[in-house]
Design a protein around this motif. Structure first.
Motif, mmCIF file in Angstrom:
data_model
loop_
_atom_site.group_PDB
_atom_site.id
_atom_site.type_symbol
_atom_site.label_atom_id
_atom_site.label_comp_id
_atom_site.label_asym_id
_atom_site.label_seq_id
_atom_site.Cartn_x
_atom_site.Cartn_y
_atom_site.Cartn_z
ATOM 1 N N ILE A 109 13.772 63.394 9.352
ATOM 2 C CA ILE A 109 13.740 64.525 10.125
ATOM 3 C C ILE A 109 13.200 64.144 11.481
ATOM 4 C CG2 ILE A 109 12.716 66.809 10.774
ATOM 5 C CD1 ILE A 109 13.136 67.679 7.715
ATOM 6 N N ASP A 110 11.976 63.452 11.481
ATOM 7 C CA ASP A 110 11.271 62.632 12.573
ATOM 8 C C ASP A 110 12.222 61.772 13.490
ATOM 9 O OD1 ASP A 110 9.080 64.064 11.939
ATOM 10 O OD2 ASP A 110 8.151 62.173 10.957
ATOM 11 N N SER A 111 12.875 61.002 12.668
ATOM 12 C CA SER A 111 13.803 60.150 13.216
ATOM 13 C C SER A 111 15.012 60.947 13.952
ATOM 14 C CB SER A 111 14.574 59.350 12.112
ATOM 15 O OG SER A 111 13.605 58.265 11.661
ATOM 16 N N LEU A 112 15.543 61.990 13.332
ATOM 17 C CA LEU A 112 16.348 63.004 13.885
ATOM 18 C C LEU A 112 15.960 63.389 15.208
ATOM 19 C CD1 LEU A 112 19.356 64.319 13.727
ATOM 20 C CD2 LEU A 112 18.080 66.189 13.006
ATOM 21 N N ILE A 113 14.625 63.794 15.177
ATOM 22 C CA ILE A 113 14.069 64.262 16.540
ATOM 23 C C ILE A 113 13.735 63.269 17.606
ATOM 24 C CG2 ILE A 113 11.877 65.367 17.390
ATOM 25 C CD1 ILE A 113 11.779 66.949 14.708
ATOM 26 N N ILE A 114 13.419 62.041 17.221
ATOM 27 C CA ILE A 114 13.367 60.933 18.217
ATOM 28 C C ILE A 114 14.674 60.748 18.750
ATOM 29 C CG2 ILE A 114 12.961 58.547 18.448
ATOM 30 C CD1 ILE A 114 10.703 58.998 16.309
ATOM 31 N N ARG A 115 15.840 60.814 17.945
ATOM 32 C CA ARG A 115 17.308 60.586 18.426
ATOM 33 C C ARG A 115 17.547 61.624 19.613
ATOM 34 N NH1 ARG A 115 21.215 60.004 14.065
ATOM 35 N NH2 ARG A 115 22.639 59.366 15.952
ATOM 36 N N MET A 116 17.194 62.640 19.220
ATOM 37 C CA MET A 116 17.459 63.894 20.177
ATOM 38 C C MET A 116 16.776 63.507 21.540
ATOM 39 S SD MET A 116 17.941 67.155 17.802
ATOM 40 C CE MET A 116 16.379 67.310 17.155
ATOM 41 N N LYS A 117 15.504 63.289 21.469
ATOM 42 C CA LYS A 117 14.655 62.988 22.580
ATOM 43 C C LYS A 117 15.136 61.782 23.451
ATOM 44 C CE LYS A 117 10.255 64.431 20.739
ATOM 45 N NZ LYS A 117 8.741 64.002 20.446
ATOM 46 N N ILE A 118 15.521 60.854 22.737
ATOM 47 C CA ILE A 118 16.194 59.460 23.552
ATOM 48 C C ILE A 118 17.397 59.922 24.101
ATOM 49 C CG2 ILE A 118 17.134 57.359 23.129
ATOM 50 C CD1 ILE A 118 14.983 57.082 21.073
ATOM 51 N N ASN A 119 18.528 60.702 23.488
ATOM 52 C CA ASN A 119 19.613 61.186 24.143
ATOM 53 C C ASN A 119 19.598 62.738 24.041
ATOM 54 O OD1 ASN A 119 22.359 61.394 24.723
ATOM 55 N ND2 ASN A 119 23.119 60.690 22.620
ATOM 56 N N ALA A 120 19.245 63.186 25.345
ATOM 57 C CA ALA A 120 19.064 64.615 25.498
ATOM 58 C C ALA A 120 20.721 65.351 25.537
ATOM 59 C CB ALA A 120 18.542 64.904 26.881
ATOM 60 N N GLY A 121 21.709 64.548 25.809
ATOM 61 C CA GLY A 121 22.851 64.978 25.625
ATOM 62 C C GLY A 121 23.580 64.784 24.513
ATOM 63 N N PHE A 122 22.845 64.869 23.446
ATOM 64 C CA PHE A 122 23.251 64.370 22.082
ATOM 65 C C PHE A 122 24.708 65.348 21.632
ATOM 66 C CE2 PHE A 122 19.877 67.335 21.239
ATOM 67 C CZ PHE A 122 20.310 68.188 20.370
ATOM 68 N N SER A 123 25.393 64.750 20.739
ATOM 69 C CA SER A 123 26.471 65.459 20.359
ATOM 70 C C SER A 123 26.312 66.591 19.386
ATOM 71 C CB SER A 123 27.710 64.673 19.424
ATOM 72 O OG SER A 123 28.529 65.231 18.566
ATOM 73 N N ILE A 124 26.741 67.843 19.884
ATOM 74 C CA ILE A 124 26.350 68.961 19.096
ATOM 75 C C ILE A 124 26.830 69.108 17.802
ATOM 76 C CG2 ILE A 124 26.460 71.733 19.055
ATOM 77 C CD1 ILE A 124 26.235 71.531 22.125
ATOM 78 N N ALA A 125 27.886 68.447 17.534
ATOM 79 C CA ALA A 125 28.461 68.420 16.189
ATOM 80 C C ALA A 125 28.076 67.583 15.181
ATOM 81 C CB ALA A 125 30.120 68.365 16.198
ATOM 82 N N ASP A 126 27.795 66.522 15.813
ATOM 83 C CA ASP A 126 27.202 65.388 15.152
ATOM 84 C C ASP A 126 25.654 65.718 14.441
ATOM 85 O OD1 ASP A 126 26.893 62.824 13.880
ATOM 86 O OD2 ASP A 126 25.777 62.024 15.679
#
Length: 170
Positions: A109-126
């Motif tokens: 979960i921490d990794s997912l949150i970090i990935r969202m921080k790094i890529n603020a425009g992350f793919s919603i579906a993914d």
């Protein structure tokens, strides 16, 4: 005004992270309690059985303490029986496995949150798919969370207060 789906994913990821952290901390506290009970039982049984003759002689020489030896050996035998009946070894294994599983889930979960921080425009579906998979893992882990007689309301409150304090930076 419409809510950005990314905000919903952020909120749900943080909510899941909190729940997993709480459950992990609770499992860790329960594991510590069972380890303590197991250790006390083993030490008491070892002392009473290993040094039975010597300790018995020491107690019998002083008539003021003769009542202690039968009391001590009875308590030791009772602890051994209770330990076996409570399946302490099995509970240790279950809680240790649960702590490990929850720690792994929290790290993911921490990794997912970090990935969202790094890529603020992350793919919603993914990221929705990833978040739902993590929630499913948590649901499965919670289904394996056994009833535990050492789990008290006081322990729940203490664990939650500790988690809240660590998250607020105190």
């Amino acid at each position: 005004m419409a809510t950005d789906p990314r905000d919903a994913i952020w909120n749900e990821a943080h909510h899941l992270q909190y729940n997993v952290s709480y459950t992990e901390d609770l499992e860790t506290a329960l594991l510590a309690r069972w380890v303590w009970l197991d250790s006390i039982t083993k030490i008491t049984v070892a002392i009473s059985s290993g040094g039975a003759a010597l300790t018995g002689l020491v107690f019998w020489k002083n008539s003021d303490y003769t009542f202690l030896w039968p009391l001590f050996t009875s308590v030791s035998a009772l602890l051994a029986i209770v330990s076996k009946e409570l399946s302490v070894a099995q509970r240790l294994k279950v809680h240790a496995t649960s702590v490990s599983t929850l720690a792994s889930l929290r790290a993911d979960i921490d990794s997912l949150i970090i990935r969202m921080k790094i890529n603020a425009g992350f793919s919603i579906a993914d990221f929705e798919e990833k978040l739902l998979a993590l929630r499913e893992r948590y649901k499965i882990d919670m289904a394996e969370f056994p009833y535990d007689l050492l789990l008290t309301e006081r322990l729940r409150v203490k664990t939650q207060q500790k988690l809240d304090a660590s998250r607020s930076g105190k």
